[in-house]
Design a protein around this motif. Structure first.
Motif, PDB file in Angstrom:
ATOM      1  N   ALA A 360       4.985  36.378 -10.228  1.00 12.32           N
ATOM      2  CA  ALA A 360       4.055  36.425  -9.098  1.00 12.32           C
ATOM      3  C   ALA A 360       3.495  35.040  -8.858  1.00 12.32           C
ATOM      4  N   SER A 361       3.332  34.704  -7.592  1.00 10.57           N
ATOM      5  CA  SER A 361       2.683  33.446  -7.243  1.00 10.57           C
ATOM      6  C   SER A 361       1.176  33.643  -7.254  1.00 10.57           C
ATOM      7  N   LEU A 420      -4.929  31.273 -19.802  1.00 11.76           N
ATOM      8  CA  LEU A 420      -3.784  31.975 -20.373  1.00 11.76           C
ATOM      9  C   LEU A 420      -2.597  31.037 -20.565  1.00 11.76           C
ATOM     10  N   GLU A 421      -2.426  30.107 -19.640  1.00 10.71           N
ATOM     11  CA  GLU A 421      -1.331  29.149 -19.771  1.00 10.71           C
ATOM     12  C   GLU A 421      -1.564  28.206 -20.941  1.00 10.71           C
ATOM     13  N   ARG A 422      -2.806  27.807 -21.131  1.00 12.60           N
ATOM     14  CA  ARG A 422      -3.132  26.913 -22.247  1.00 12.60           C
ATOM     15  C   ARG A 422      -2.947  27.620 -23.586  1.00 12.60           C
ATOM     16  N   GLN A 428       4.508  28.935 -16.451  1.00 20.43           N
ATOM     17  CA  GLN A 428       4.678  28.597 -15.046  1.00 20.43           C
ATOM     18  C   GLN A 428       6.171  28.377 -14.798  1.00 20.43           C
ATOM     19  N   MET A 429       6.777  29.283 -14.046  1.00 20.74           N
ATOM     20  CA  MET A 429       8.216  29.225 -13.830  1.00 20.74           C
ATOM     21  C   MET A 429       8.588  28.039 -12.944  1.00 20.74           C
ATOM     22  N   ILE A 442       4.382  29.779  -9.646  1.00 23.19           N
ATOM     23  CA  ILE A 442       4.895  31.096 -10.019  1.00 23.19           C
ATOM     24  C   ILE A 442       4.672  31.289 -11.511  1.00 23.19           C
ATOM     25  N   TYR A 443       4.110  32.433 -11.886  1.00 22.50           N
ATOM     26  CA  TYR A 443       3.776  32.702 -13.285  1.00 22.50           C
ATOM     27  C   TYR A 443       4.435  34.001 -13.741  1.00 22.50           C
ATOM     28  N   ARG A 444       4.662  34.085 -15.040  1.00 20.61           N
ATOM     29  CA  ARG A 444       5.119  35.324 -15.659  1.00 20.61           C
ATOM     30  C   ARG A 444       4.643  35.356 -17.102  1.00 20.61           C
TER      31      ARG A 444
END
Length: 448
Positions: A360-361, A420-422, A428-429, A442-444
């Motif tokens: 999802a973006s 959450l990314e950290r 991040q795709m 875009i993340y997953r």
């Protein structure tokens, strides 16, 4: 929409024997393997009534029992899961089944490319393999959304599903029967069954489809355990319809046979996944001497892979929640009452969206969470109505007015995504840039 998980699957009206498993096909197979020693139950097993015991030995029945147990275990786990977790599992499972089905046909595509293409974020133009994957995924989703599976195994309806009405004339037809007839009788169309990558002779395709879905043959398959019926349905498809319609629709029908026969609540089959790299050479539906055992083993492996995917989704969600709970505890100990009083609802909504969607973006996440809609209020004085509510200026910092609700919602979602990314929970795709400014990310979830 798929069939509700809360509704129990269709079972036979025959009641199981005392002390049985509660599932008719498991009890029938157990009775066959026991050689009929239990004479207290005079109900003849469905398999024995059909007479298929003369065609399959005890090893095949044991494999059918193991595949049935694996499928029902996955079905029960999904029934106990939350709705958004079930939706996330099914979307990811359809993606994996599509990639695996293409691999069996000698086509290759990266799963992340299909994820990005499904949300319109793939940075490259579609090639032949991607167009094939689109059609297979679309057909799988159409079949999974159907609450009833009977029409999937009727040649006229399936023919219309393989080539949905798309012309202006067909869209103007209000009668559904007329739409189906128009779709079947339409002329050559490049989009018709693009999953086999070549034009299709509709007359030959219709004849092969009617032969594969012959009612007498389907009645014979219905007397078998559902897992064995699905495997033999795929063998029949390869012998009759696959030369003109391709193998992918047959695999989709085999997956949905489990739901059609009442074994599962929804479309959770994925026989193509069971024929992974290590077992791809066993995919020979035309070899009747070895196909039954190979197909049943693939059904069992696909159910185990589906259960592993569900476990990974649950583990990812649990790890995020536990990490957030630790953060709340530390905030409480340090006196940050605002953060420690309760878990942020925006955070929970973000987590649900990430679990539910394979990719999802950021704008799609915000739209799903409804954080981009400004709050309106009606002003009765001054002659202005339906104006966006403007927050009162900040007393502490009068030079910088506070953010609007729309902007504040975006900032909160971005902050949680960055956290959450950290922590390594999301990846991040890709991101699309406009000059030096990133305009789409875009993340997953990691590992899902």
């Amino acid at each position: 929409m798929t069939e509700s998980f809360s509704t129990p699957p269709r079972r036979s009206l025959d009641s199981p024997a005392a002390g049985g498993s509660g599932h008719r096909w498991i009890d029938d197979i157990d009775a066959l393997l026991a050689g009929g020693e239990d004479e207290s139950d005079d109900r003849r097993p469905a398999a024995a009534r059909a007479g298929f015991t003369g065609h399959f030995d005890g090893a095949i029945l044991m494999a059918a029992c193991a595949a049935t147990a694996a499928i029902t275990r996955l079905d029960e786990r999904l029934a106990a899961a939350s709705p958004y977790l079930r939706r996330g599992w099914q979307e990811r499972w359809l993606l994996r089944s599509t990639i695996a089905s293409m691999a069996l046909d000698g086509r290759g595509l990266d799963e992340d490319d299909l994820r990005l293409d499904s949300i319109g974020a793939l940075p490259r133009a579609a090639d032949a393999d991607l167009r094939v994957a689109r059609e297979i995924l679309s057909l799988s989703r159409h079949a999974a959304r159907r609450t009833a599976t009977k029409n999937l195994f009727a040649a006229p309806r399936l023919m219309a599903l393989l080539r949905p009405p798309a012309t202006v004339i067909e869209r103007r037809l209000r009668n559904r029967r007329a739409q189906v007839d128009a779709a079947i009788e339409a002329g050559a169309d490049e989009r018709f069954l693009e999953i086999i990558g070549q034009p299709v002779d509709r007359v030959v395709a219709r004849r092969g489809l009617e032969d594969a879905l012959d009612p007498n043959a389907l009645d014979s398959l219905a007397t078998m355990p559902p897992v064995l019926g699905a495997v033999m349905l795929l063998a029949r498809w390869h012998a009759t319809a696959a030369p003109s319609l391709g193998a992918a629709p047959g695999r989709i029908l085999a997956d949905h046979w489990l739901r059609h026969a009442g074994l599962t609540r929804a479309a959770i089959g994925g026989i193509a996944v069971g024929f992974g790299r290590g077992a791809r050479q066993d995919y020979e539906p035309c070899r009747m001497d070895t196909w039954a055992a190979a197909g049943l083993a693939a059904v069992r492996r696909s159910a185990e892979a589906g259960l592993a995917l569900l476990n990974s989704l649950e583990s990812a969600e649990r790890a995020i929640l536990e990490r957030d709970a630790c953060a709340i505890k530390r905030a409480l100990e340090s006196g940050e009452r605002t953060r420690a009083s309760r878990r942020d609802r925006v955070f929970e909504g973000l987590l649900h969206v990430l679990v539910e969607r394979p990719a999802a973006s950021l704008p799609q996440i915000q739209a799903a969470m409804d954080t981009t809609r400004p709050r309106y209020q009606r002003r009765t004085q001054g002659g202005i109505a339906d104006m966006a509510a403007v927050p009162a200026p900040s007393i502490e910092n009068p030079e910088s007015p506070p953010l609007s609700r729309k902007r504040a919602g975006e900032e909160v979602v971005r902050r949680h995504i960055s956290t959450l990314e950290r922590r390594g929970h999301v990846v991040q795709m890709r991101h699309r840039e406009d000059g030096k400014r990133a305009v789409m990310r875009i993340y997953r979830l990691v590992g899902c």
